[in-house]
Design an enzyme around this catalytic site. Structure first.
Site, short mmCIF file in Angstrom:
data_model
loop_
_atom_site.label_atom_id
_atom_site.label_comp_id
_atom_site.label_asym_id
_atom_site.label_seq_id
_atom_site.Cartn_x
_atom_site.Cartn_y
_atom_site.Cartn_z
N ALA A 11 0.81 -1.31 -0.01
CA ALA A 11 0.02 -0.09 0.10
C ALA A 11 0.97 1.26 -0.03
O ALA A 11 0.37 2.14 0.53
CB ALA A 11 -0.94 -0.01 1.21
N GLY A 13 2.40 2.77 -2.68
CA GLY A 13 2.54 3.29 -4.01
C GLY A 13 1.70 4.62 -3.84
O GLY A 13 0.63 4.76 -3.28
N ARG A 17 -2.20 7.37 -11.27
CA ARG A 17 -3.16 7.15 -12.23
C ARG A 17 -4.72 7.65 -11.59
O ARG A 17 -5.52 7.96 -12.30
CB ARG A 17 -3.37 5.90 -13.03
CG ARG A 17 -2.17 5.72 -13.59
CD ARG A 17 -2.14 4.32 -14.16
NE ARG A 17 -1.28 3.56 -13.11
CZ ARG A 17 -1.19 2.20 -13.26
NH1 ARG A 17 -1.62 1.48 -14.19
NH2 ARG A 17 -0.47 1.34 -12.17
N LYS A 328 -33.22 14.46 12.18
CA LYS A 328 -31.87 14.35 12.79
C LYS A 328 -31.86 14.37 14.33
O LYS A 328 -32.46 14.97 15.04
CB LYS A 328 -31.34 15.87 12.35
CG LYS A 328 -29.84 15.80 12.63
CD LYS A 328 -29.09 16.80 13.12
CE LYS A 328 -29.46 17.22 14.63
NZ LYS A 328 -28.75 18.37 15.01
C1 UD1 Z 1 1.11 -4.73 -10.56
C2 UD1 Z 1 2.05 -5.74 -11.23
C3 UD1 Z 1 1.44 -6.20 -12.83
C4 UD1 Z 1 0.08 -6.72 -12.27
C5 UD1 Z 1 -0.91 -5.79 -11.54
C6 UD1 Z 1 -2.06 -6.24 -11.10
C7 UD1 Z 1 4.30 -5.18 -10.71
C8 UD1 Z 1 5.54 -4.72 -11.17
N1 UD1 Z 1 3.24 -5.38 -11.64
O1 UD1 Z 1 1.15 -3.43 -11.58
O2 UD1 Z 1 2.14 -6.96 -13.14
O3 UD1 Z 1 -0.75 -6.85 -13.65
O4 UD1 Z 1 -0.07 -5.27 -10.33
O5 UD1 Z 1 -2.91 -5.01 -10.40
O6 UD1 Z 1 4.34 -5.68 -9.40
N2 UD1 Z 1 3.21 -0.52 -4.24
C9 UD1 Z 1 3.98 -0.42 -3.11
N3 UD1 Z 1 5.26 0.19 -3.39
C10 UD1 Z 1 5.63 0.63 -4.77
C11 UD1 Z 1 4.80 0.59 -5.67
C12 UD1 Z 1 3.42 -0.10 -5.76
O7 UD1 Z 1 3.63 -0.69 -2.16
O8 UD1 Z 1 6.85 1.32 -4.79
C13 UD1 Z 1 2.00 -1.02 -4.22
C14 UD1 Z 1 0.65 -0.06 -4.66
O9 UD1 Z 1 0.24 0.62 -3.38
C15 UD1 Z 1 -0.34 -1.31 -4.78
C16 UD1 Z 1 0.44 -2.21 -5.43
O10 UD1 Z 1 1.84 -2.27 -4.84
O11 UD1 Z 1 -1.37 -1.53 -3.97
C17 UD1 Z 1 0.51 -2.46 -6.97
O12 UD1 Z 1 1.23 -1.43 -7.55
P1 UD1 Z 1 0.58 -0.51 -8.87
O13 UD1 Z 1 1.45 0.65 -9.06
O14 UD1 Z 1 -0.87 -0.51 -8.93
O15 UD1 Z 1 1.24 -1.99 -9.70
P2 UD1 Z 1 0.45 -2.09 -11.42
O16 UD1 Z 1 1.15 -1.20 -12.32
O17 UD1 Z 1 -0.94 -2.19 -11.01
MG MG Z 2 -2.24 -1.75 -9.61
#
Ligand code: UD1
Ligand code: MG
Length: 433
Positions: A11, A13, A17, A328
């Site tokens: 969690a 990221g 987008r 309310k």
């Molecule tokens: C990722 C997968 C992809 C898959 C997709 C499914 C990778 C490289 N790619 O891509 O193959 O099809 O999920 O939904 O894993 N997160 C972190 N730290 C980071 C980056 C992300 O904790 O540095 C977490 C995000 O908060 C999220 C999850 O990892 O909950 C997935 O990250 P996201 O950027 O959505 O990956 P996708 O591009 O969807």
């Molecule tokens: Mg994702």
């Protein structure tokens, strides 16, 4: 509960987008943050749960502290190790297997996650989606029930972009394999990130088994955009409504109804079209008519609407609320309020009738005050009740009265200016037609 399973929920990221200042995992589905659902389902399977945070970490953790107390939070070294691979580094895992979930998958259910724990010799069991269009997902090549290649969308060549088998983003790792291979990850890819998916490559190269587990988007949809958020919420709403209907609740045009996942509906209740039920609401043997909104309130053996609004902390029993009535923070027991009223901060008892246009004037601009109305009271239309005010059992008010004094049993309260009749005034003003 599974005693050989640790769970990591990603969690950290940013969720660029989503185009939002709110961290992605805090966007809500059916009234709760997406991350709430991942943790809730994970807790059914494991006593060793790690949530990885980075972007607005304290805000995310604070939001989850409202619901959970026994979660391990890790802050990712995002500057040096960005990406889903970086996110799983340096976590002290307790058990033999480790399930990795994404925090942006609000539709996952523990019954589906259990399937990853296959107890075979796979180094990795990974979720695979078979889609019509895999845009947005990493692509997976499966041959003879084994994963032979995995590539991120941004690293795909034209041929790979056409592949419709996708990585859903959930993996069960043998914990030893995970710990042994994490140090080998590099960021030599289009996004210059450490990909968890590279661990799949390592397993294939080492002739370890990578077992694909075919899953469906109903449960494993990843939310990356506001459109995905809306799509996932519709699926989630349908689940909630289906469950209520299978328990005997009638819903008219269910696609137009919105229900938070904390709402309870019991007995022979009817929910008509365009109704919104929010928060800590309980509907017991009641009829909610079209266009009504109920928030953090209880309705028992009552009917409301069409177009009624029941705001937080209201308890209605054996009560009829008609159109354009707002309630309310009030207790209504055996009351009828059929039309166009505001009842706030009030207690109203059995047999009392509230006439059209009645307003409890509960706020003087600084403080809120209570209106107490007893049993069998008749409130005439368009009465203004200036709180604090008490009307005892068996009394009445005349239509159009503005009351600032308590009314005792047996009394009529009336405030009215005398009616003056001025002969022929109409003709004087408009002239004869
Ligand atoms: C990722 C997968 C992809 C898959 C997709 C499914 C990778 C490289 N790619 O891509 O193959 O099809 O999920 O939904 O894993 N997160 C972190 N730290 C980071 C980056 C992300 O904790 O540095 C977490 C995000 O908060 C999220 C999850 O990892 O909950 C997935 O990250 P996201 O950027 O959505 O990956 P996708 O591009 O969807
Ligand atoms: Mg994702």
């Amino acid at each position: 509960m599974n005693d050989n399973l640790s769970i990591i929920i990603l969690a950290a990221g940013k969720g660029s987008r989503m185009k939002s200042t709110t961290p992605k995992v805090l966007h809500k589905i059916s009234g709760f943050e997406m991350l709430y659902y991942s943790i809730k389902e994970a807790k059914k399977l494991s006593d060793d749960i790690h949530v990885v945070l980075y972007h607005q970490a304290s805000r995310v953790q604070k939001a989850m502290d409202k619901y959970f107390t026994d979660i391990n939070y890790t802050i990712q070294d995002h500057e040096n190790y960005p990406g889903t691979g970086g996110a799983v580094m340096n976590i002290n895992l307790k058990h033999e297997n480790t399930l990795v979930l994404n925090g942006d998958m609000p539709l996952i259910q523990s019954s589906e996650l259990e399937k990853f724990n296959t107890n075979d010799n796979s180094a990795i069991v990974m979720s695979v989606l078979q889609l019509d269009d895999a845009t947005g997902y990493g692509r997976v090549i499966v041959e003879n029930n084994s994963v032979v290649k995995i590539v991120e969308q941004k690293d795909c060549n034209d041929e790979e972009l056409k592949v419709t088998t996708a990585n859903a983003g959930i993996y069960s790792f043998n914990t030893k394999f995970l710990n042994d291979n994490l140090p080998k990850l590099s960021n030599d890819n289009a996004q210059e990130e450490y990909y968890i998916t590279d661990l799949v490559e390592f397993a294939i190269e080492a002739n370890e088994t990578v077992t694909p587990l075919i899953v469906d988007e109903e449960n494993f949809k990843g939310v990356n955009s506001k459109f995905d958020l809306a799509t996932a919420e519709v699926i989630h709403q349908n689940r909630i409504k289906k469950e209520f209907m299978s328990n005997g609740v009638i819903m008219r045009m269910p696609d137009t109804i919105f229900i938070d996942s904390s709402v309870q509906i019991e007995g022979e209740s009817i929910i008509e079209n365009n109704v919104t039920l929010l928060g800590n609401t309980q509907i017991i043997n009641s009829h909610v008519k079209t266009g009504s909104v109920v928030e953090d309130s209880t309705l028992e053996d009552s009917d409301i609407g069409p177009i009624a609004r029941i705001r937080p902390k209201s308890i209605l029993k054996d009560t009829h609320i008609g159109n354009f009535v707002e309630v309310k923070k009030s207790n209504l027991n055996g009351v009828k309020a059929g039309h166009l009223s505001y009842l706030g901060d009030s207690d109203i008892d059995t047999g009392t009738n509230i006439g059209a246009g009645t307003i409890t004037c509960n706020y003087d601009g600084k403080n809120k005050f209570k209106t107490i109305i007893g049993k069998n009271v008749f409130i005439g239309s368009n009465t203004k009740l200036i709180a604090p005010i008490t009307l005892e059992d068996n009394c009445m008010t005349a239509a159009g009265s503005t009351l600032s004094k308590n009314v005792k049993s047996g009394q009529l309260a009336i405030t009215r200016t005398k009616v003056r009749i001025i002969k022929d005034y109409f003709y004087k003003f408009f002239g004869k037609k």
